[in-house]
Design an enzyme around this catalytic site. Structure first.
Site, PDB file in Angstrom:
ATOM      1  N   ASP A  12      43.707  34.826  35.590  1.00  0.00           N
ATOM      2  CA  ASP A  12      43.904  33.756  36.575  1.00  0.00           C
ATOM      3  C   ASP A  12      42.864  32.654  36.398  1.00  0.00           C
ATOM      4  O   ASP A  12      41.729  32.914  35.994  1.00  0.00           O
ATOM      5  CB  ASP A  12      43.792  34.369  37.978  1.00  0.00           C
ATOM      6  CG  ASP A  12      44.383  33.455  39.041  1.00  0.00           C
ATOM      7  OD1 ASP A  12      45.049  32.462  38.686  1.00  0.00           O
ATOM      8  OD2 ASP A  12      44.162  33.730  40.236  1.00  0.00           O
ATOM      9  N   GLY A  13      43.253  31.423  36.726  1.00  0.00           N
ATOM     10  CA  GLY A  13      42.292  30.322  36.770  1.00  0.00           C
ATOM     11  C   GLY A  13      42.481  29.261  35.694  1.00  0.00           C
ATOM     12  O   GLY A  13      41.659  28.348  35.575  1.00  0.00           O
ATOM     13  N   ARG A  25      47.170  20.995  33.743  1.00  0.00           N
ATOM     14  CA  ARG A  25      47.079  22.455  33.879  1.00  0.00           C
ATOM     15  C   ARG A  25      47.450  23.166  32.586  1.00  0.00           C
ATOM     16  O   ARG A  25      46.889  24.212  32.244  1.00  0.00           O
ATOM     17  CB  ARG A  25      48.027  22.920  34.994  1.00  0.00           C
ATOM     18  CG  ARG A  25      47.678  22.397  36.363  1.00  0.00           C
ATOM     19  CD  ARG A  25      48.767  22.794  37.366  1.00  0.00           C
ATOM     20  NE  ARG A  25      49.045  24.210  37.302  1.00  0.00           N
ATOM     21  CZ  ARG A  25      48.284  25.131  37.896  1.00  0.00           C
ATOM     22  NH1 ARG A  25      47.246  24.768  38.605  1.00  0.00           N
ATOM     23  NH2 ARG A  25      48.588  26.392  37.798  1.00  0.00           N
ATOM     24  N   HIS A  29      46.307  26.602  30.039  1.00  0.00           N
ATOM     25  CA  HIS A  29      47.120  27.709  29.522  1.00  0.00           C
ATOM     26  C   HIS A  29      46.934  27.858  28.010  1.00  0.00           C
ATOM     27  O   HIS A  29      46.948  28.960  27.483  1.00  0.00           O
ATOM     28  CB  HIS A  29      48.598  27.476  29.843  1.00  0.00           C
ATOM     29  CG  HIS A  29      48.901  27.469  31.313  1.00  0.00           C
ATOM     30  ND1 HIS A  29      48.335  28.379  32.182  1.00  0.00           N
ATOM     31  CD2 HIS A  29      49.694  26.669  32.069  1.00  0.00           C
ATOM     32  CE1 HIS A  29      48.775  28.135  33.413  1.00  0.00           C
ATOM     33  NE2 HIS A  29      49.600  27.095  33.369  1.00  0.00           N
ATOM     34  N   THR A  58      57.096  36.781  38.595  1.00  0.00           N
ATOM     35  CA  THR A  58      58.394  36.295  39.108  1.00  0.00           C
ATOM     36  C   THR A  58      58.173  35.038  39.962  1.00  0.00           C
ATOM     37  O   THR A  58      58.995  34.137  39.963  1.00  0.00           O
ATOM     38  CB  THR A  58      59.090  37.381  39.964  1.00  0.00           C
ATOM     39  OG1 THR A  58      58.120  37.989  40.806  1.00  0.00           O
ATOM     40  CG2 THR A  58      59.727  38.446  39.129  1.00  0.00           C
ATOM     41  N   LEU A 123      46.548  50.082  19.565  1.00  0.00           N
ATOM     42  CA  LEU A 123      46.652  49.600  20.947  1.00  0.00           C
ATOM     43  C   LEU A 123      48.114  49.363  21.349  1.00  0.00           C
ATOM     44  O   LEU A 123      48.885  48.776  20.583  1.00  0.00           O
ATOM     45  CB  LEU A 123      45.881  48.275  21.069  1.00  0.00           C
ATOM     46  CG  LEU A 123      45.994  47.538  22.396  1.00  0.00           C
ATOM     47  CD1 LEU A 123      45.255  48.269  23.513  1.00  0.00           C
ATOM     48  CD2 LEU A 123      45.450  46.107  22.278  1.00  0.00           C
ATOM     49  N   ARG A 180      40.614  41.092  37.515  1.00  0.00           N
ATOM     50  CA  ARG A 180      41.205  39.802  37.914  1.00  0.00           C
ATOM     51  C   ARG A 180      40.125  38.741  37.842  1.00  0.00           C
ATOM     52  O   ARG A 180      39.046  38.904  38.396  1.00  0.00           O
ATOM     53  CB  ARG A 180      41.799  39.840  39.319  1.00  0.00           C
ATOM     54  CG  ARG A 180      42.440  38.487  39.659  1.00  0.00           C
ATOM     55  CD  ARG A 180      43.285  38.493  40.905  1.00  0.00           C
ATOM     56  NE  ARG A 180      43.983  37.207  40.998  1.00  0.00           N
ATOM     57  CZ  ARG A 180      45.125  37.004  41.602  1.00  0.00           C
ATOM     58  NH1 ARG A 180      45.747  37.990  42.188  1.00  0.00           N
ATOM     59  NH2 ARG A 180      45.675  35.797  41.636  1.00  0.00           N
ATOM     60  N   LEU A 187      46.211  41.598  44.457  1.00  0.00           N
ATOM     61  CA  LEU A 187      47.037  42.123  43.360  1.00  0.00           C
ATOM     62  C   LEU A 187      48.208  41.212  43.001  1.00  0.00           C
ATOM     63  O   LEU A 187      48.745  41.298  41.894  1.00  0.00           O
ATOM     64  CB  LEU A 187      47.583  43.505  43.733  1.00  0.00           C
ATOM     65  CG  LEU A 187      46.752  44.699  43.263  1.00  0.00           C
ATOM     66  CD1 LEU A 187      47.396  46.004  43.746  1.00  0.00           C
ATOM     67  CD2 LEU A 187      46.626  44.733  41.745  1.00  0.00           C
ATOM     68  N   SER A 188      48.640  40.365  43.933  1.00  0.00           N
ATOM     69  CA  SER A 188      49.726  39.414  43.667  1.00  0.00           C
ATOM     70  C   SER A 188      50.940  40.055  42.983  1.00  0.00           C
ATOM     71  O   SER A 188      51.399  39.597  41.942  1.00  0.00           O
ATOM     72  CB  SER A 188      49.217  38.257  42.805  1.00  0.00           C
ATOM     73  OG  SER A 188      48.159  37.596  43.438  1.00  0.00           O
ATOM     74  N   GLU A 199      40.641  51.459  39.532  1.00  0.00           N
ATOM     75  CA  GLU A 199      39.401  50.773  39.873  1.00  0.00           C
ATOM     76  C   GLU A 199      39.656  49.273  39.691  1.00  0.00           C
ATOM     77  O   GLU A 199      40.479  48.878  38.845  1.00  0.00           O
ATOM     78  CB  GLU A 199      38.279  51.208  38.917  1.00  0.00           C
ATOM     79  CG  GLU A 199      37.920  52.674  39.026  1.00  0.00           C
ATOM     80  CD  GLU A 199      37.224  53.015  40.333  1.00  0.00           C
ATOM     81  OE1 GLU A 199      36.520  52.142  40.881  1.00  0.00           O
ATOM     82  OE2 GLU A 199      37.400  54.146  40.821  1.00  0.00           O
TER      83      GLU A 199
HETATM   84  C1  FPP Z   1      47.125  31.877  35.854  1.00  0.00           C
HETATM   85  O1  FPP Z   1      46.410  30.681  35.924  1.00  0.00           O
HETATM   86  C2  FPP Z   1      47.734  32.029  34.585  1.00  0.00           C
HETATM   87  C3  FPP Z   1      49.079  32.019  34.353  1.00  0.00           C
HETATM   88  C4  FPP Z   1      50.093  31.799  35.382  1.00  0.00           C
HETATM   89  C5  FPP Z   1      49.583  32.195  33.015  1.00  0.00           C
HETATM   90  C6  FPP Z   1      48.782  33.138  32.177  1.00  0.00           C
HETATM   91  C7  FPP Z   1      49.143  32.869  30.809  1.00  0.00           C
HETATM   92  C8  FPP Z   1      48.288  32.793  29.763  1.00  0.00           C
HETATM   93  C9  FPP Z   1      46.836  33.057  29.822  1.00  0.00           C
HETATM   94  C10 FPP Z   1      48.820  32.417  28.475  1.00  0.00           C
HETATM   95  C11 FPP Z   1      49.833  33.395  27.954  1.00  0.00           C
HETATM   96  C12 FPP Z   1      49.183  34.480  27.233  1.00  0.00           C
HETATM   97  C13 FPP Z   1      49.656  34.945  26.070  1.00  0.00           C
HETATM   98  C14 FPP Z   1      48.919  36.030  25.390  1.00  0.00           C
HETATM   99  C15 FPP Z   1      50.829  34.404  25.403  1.00  0.00           C
HETATM  100  P1  FPP Z   1      46.844  29.625  37.013  1.00  0.00           P
HETATM  101  O2  FPP Z   1      47.715  28.622  36.361  1.00  0.00           O
HETATM  102  O3  FPP Z   1      47.453  30.329  38.168  1.00  0.00           O
HETATM  103  O4  FPP Z   1      45.471  29.008  37.385  1.00  0.00           O
HETATM  104  P2  FPP Z   1      45.067  28.440  38.817  1.00  0.00           P
HETATM  105  O5  FPP Z   1      45.056  29.614  39.728  1.00  0.00           O
HETATM  106  O6  FPP Z   1      43.716  27.891  38.555  1.00  0.00           O
HETATM  107  O7  FPP Z   1      46.054  27.391  39.190  1.00  0.00           O
END
Ligand code: FPP
Length: 244
Positions: A12-13, A25, A29, A58, A123, A180, A187-188, A199
């Site tokens: 997240d983040g 944003r 990513h 989702t 893995l 997280r 947990l969202s 844990e």
């Molecule tokens: C949360 O950050 C992240 C996501 C919704 C997407 C997670 C995806 C990746 C890290 C890339 C995909 C990974 C692979 C290996 C292909 P956010 O957008 O919710 O951030 P925010 O909470 O700061 O808005």
């Protein structure tokens, strides 16, 4: 205590990381994907058996159309570019989630990677994509109800083990440790059933800044904890491995 058999991460983040840099944003990513690549390699090197990454929930379908389609493009590009490396690192890829909702080209790329890595023995890398834990539990209940309705399963035979077997995550063991990032402590809709005895390790670090040291800190913290699974450990009685 040893390494977690199953590590799950809520990455997240990304959005906030990009925002403080005055970037869109999606820039977060892209960087987040690079970080995911490094963490996957490190987990593989350490000998962790299962790694589940929450890459798209989702609920994420409700993000602006442009962000969703860029996330899909990132995912497709990652799979095309990385399959060879995953094979080399002996990493077996699978996916959990409502994959039928993903665009056709992403589904095809996923299928190729899953096929190509199906014989890998290192893995187990699980991408949670279009994943929602409540949806997963509802789907497991539907599957069991259908068996009961068909007369193949007496309702009183339904227990925790049987329900676990119908979850999309089967046959992965329950996660021992869930990380997280980004300062959120929830947990969202991620692995709700499976996290019963997990844990947790929360950090303020935003996912694009997460690095090997942070991972090692999380694993170190996990190793210092005593997991009792609701019981009491006596000196001559070791607790069983609780994972399915
Ligand atoms: C949360 O950050 C992240 C996501 C919704 C997407 C997670 C995806 C990746 C890290 C890339 C995909 C990974 C692979 C290996 C292909 P956010 O957008 O919710 O951030 P925010 O909470 O700061 O808005």
């Amino acid at each position: 205590m040893s390494l977690p058999k199953h590590l799950a991460i809520i990455m997240d983040g990304n959005g906030r990381w990009a925002k403080v840099r005055g970037k869109p944003r999606t820039y977060g990513h892209v960087k987040g994907t690079r970080v995911a690549k490094q963490i996957i390699t490190e987990c593989s090197r350490l000998g962790i058996q299962w790694l589940t990454l929450y890459a798209f929930s989702t609920e994420n379908w409700y993000r602006p159309q442009g962000e969703v389609s860029l996330l899909m493009r990132i995912l497709k590009r990652y799979l095309r570019k990385e399959t060879e490396n995953l094979l080399k690192e002996n990493i077996r890829v699978t996916v959990v989630g409502e994959t039928s909702r993903l665009p056709k080209d992403v589904r095809e790329a996923l299928e190729k990677t899953i096929q190509a890595t199906s014989r890998c023995t290192g893995l187990n890398l699980v991408f949670a994509l279009s994943y929602g834990s409540r949806q997963e539990i509802a789907s497991a209940v539907r599957a069991l109800a259908a068996e009961v309705a068909a007369g193949n399963l007496p309702a009183e035979k339904i227990d925790e083990a049987l329900l676990s077997e119908k979850l999309w995550t089967h046959p992965a063991p329950d996660p021992d440790l869930i990380i997280r990032t980004s300062g959120e402590s929830r947990l969202s809709n991620f692995l709700l059933w499976q996290a019963a005895y997990s844990e947790f390790w929360f950090t303020d670090v935003l996912w694009p800044d997460f690095n090997q040291k942070n991972l090692h800190d999380a694993l170190g913290s996990y190793q210092q904890r005593q997991r009792r699974f609701g019981r009491v450990e006596t000196s001559n009685e070791k607790l069983p491995d609780q994972t399915h």
